[in-house]
Design a protein around this motif. Sequence first.
Motif, mmCIF file in Angstrom:
data_model
loop_
_atom_site.group_PDB
_atom_site.id
_atom_site.type_symbol
_atom_site.label_atom_id
_atom_site.label_comp_id
_atom_site.label_asym_id
_atom_site.label_seq_id
_atom_site.Cartn_x
_atom_site.Cartn_y
_atom_site.Cartn_z
ATOM 1 N N ALA A 48 -12.562 40.435 -21.262
ATOM 2 C CA ALA A 48 -12.092 39.270 -22.167
ATOM 3 C C ALA A 48 -13.273 38.262 -22.489
ATOM 4 O O ALA A 48 -13.353 37.945 -23.640
ATOM 5 C CB ALA A 48 -10.992 38.520 -21.591
ATOM 6 N N VAL A 49 -14.084 38.184 -21.398
ATOM 7 C CA VAL A 49 -15.320 37.389 -21.803
ATOM 8 C C VAL A 49 -16.339 37.965 -22.642
ATOM 9 O O VAL A 49 -16.713 37.320 -23.531
ATOM 10 C CB VAL A 49 -15.890 37.235 -20.217
ATOM 11 N N TYR A 50 -16.646 39.174 -22.620
ATOM 12 C CA TYR A 50 -17.361 39.903 -23.435
ATOM 13 C C TYR A 50 -16.936 40.068 -24.946
ATOM 14 O O TYR A 50 -17.656 39.635 -25.878
ATOM 15 C CB TYR A 50 -17.522 41.378 -23.060
ATOM 16 N N ILE A 51 -15.508 40.215 -25.132
ATOM 17 C CA ILE A 51 -14.924 40.107 -26.330
ATOM 18 C C ILE A 51 -14.960 38.846 -26.987
ATOM 19 O O ILE A 51 -15.258 38.831 -28.229
ATOM 20 C CB ILE A 51 -13.489 40.902 -26.348
ATOM 21 N N ALA A 52 -14.656 37.796 -26.182
ATOM 22 C CA ALA A 52 -14.671 36.378 -26.841
ATOM 23 C C ALA A 52 -16.193 35.875 -27.022
ATOM 24 O O ALA A 52 -16.288 34.956 -27.706
ATOM 25 C CB ALA A 52 -14.134 35.620 -25.651
ATOM 26 N N GLY A 53 -17.273 36.734 -26.586
ATOM 27 C CA GLY A 53 -18.411 36.258 -26.824
ATOM 28 C C GLY A 53 -18.759 34.882 -26.099
ATOM 29 O O GLY A 53 -19.548 34.129 -26.956
ATOM 30 N N LEU A 54 -18.433 34.697 -25.043
ATOM 31 C CA LEU A 54 -18.614 33.051 -24.752
ATOM 32 C C LEU A 54 -20.131 32.882 -24.311
ATOM 33 O O LEU A 54 -20.635 33.805 -23.768
ATOM 34 C CB LEU A 54 -17.768 32.986 -23.288
ATOM 35 N N PRO A 55 -20.632 31.813 -24.397
ATOM 36 C CA PRO A 55 -21.832 31.576 -23.960
ATOM 37 C C PRO A 55 -21.814 31.456 -22.364
ATOM 38 O O PRO A 55 -20.914 31.686 -21.836
ATOM 39 C CB PRO A 55 -22.408 30.279 -24.283
ATOM 40 N N LEU A 56 -23.058 31.422 -21.721
ATOM 41 C CA LEU A 56 -23.137 31.512 -20.328
ATOM 42 C C LEU A 56 -22.172 30.400 -19.615
ATOM 43 O O LEU A 56 -21.620 30.954 -18.760
ATOM 44 C CB LEU A 56 -24.639 31.214 -19.972
ATOM 45 N N ILE A 57 -22.427 29.232 -19.910
ATOM 46 C CA ILE A 57 -21.548 28.177 -19.397
ATOM 47 C C ILE A 57 -20.026 28.426 -19.501
ATOM 48 O O ILE A 57 -19.303 28.380 -18.504
ATOM 49 C CB ILE A 57 -22.029 26.788 -19.953
ATOM 50 N N GLY A 58 -19.695 29.037 -20.694
ATOM 51 C CA GLY A 58 -18.137 29.665 -20.859
ATOM 52 C C GLY A 58 -17.828 30.657 -19.848
ATOM 53 O O GLY A 58 -16.826 30.861 -19.427
ATOM 54 N N THR A 59 -19.059 31.492 -19.567
ATOM 55 C CA THR A 59 -18.458 32.759 -18.657
ATOM 56 C C THR A 59 -18.456 32.094 -17.439
ATOM 57 O O THR A 59 -17.402 32.475 -16.458
ATOM 58 C CB THR A 59 -19.679 33.601 -18.807
ATOM 59 N N ILE A 60 -19.327 31.053 -16.912
ATOM 60 C CA ILE A 60 -19.400 30.664 -15.694
ATOM 61 C C ILE A 60 -18.110 29.939 -15.312
ATOM 62 O O ILE A 60 -17.314 29.994 -14.521
ATOM 63 C CB ILE A 60 -20.484 29.740 -15.300
ATOM 64 N N PHE A 61 -17.525 29.079 -16.430
ATOM 65 C CA PHE A 61 -16.429 28.313 -16.415
ATOM 66 C C PHE A 61 -15.220 29.265 -16.391
ATOM 67 O O PHE A 61 -14.170 29.011 -15.483
ATOM 68 C CB PHE A 61 -16.196 27.409 -17.503
#
Length: 93
Positions: A48-61
């Motif tokens: 889900a994180v990869y599909i959403a294309g979150l930035p690093l801070i979003g992934t960490i959150f």
Amino acid sequence: MILSRTLARGRMAAGQQPTFIMAWGPVAADIGVIVLVLALLWQPILTAVYIAGLPLIGTIFVLLITIYLPFHIVVVISTLWAVKSRWIEEDSK
């Protein structure tokens, strides 16, 4: 968390003081269960994180909210119940 809390409340109501293994065994079981559940959720969360294309801070959150916090909540609450079940009140004079 559920196992250690249930057993500790039952022992405290009965006035029993559990041994070290009896108090901390359920904590180990609770930790094992949460690790298994989080291991099963790990890949779907990463997908889900990869599909959403979150930035690093979003992934960490996201990982903080979905993996780190649930694990620590279970560990802390289970530990509190284990300690509470073994606690001996000393009479203060």
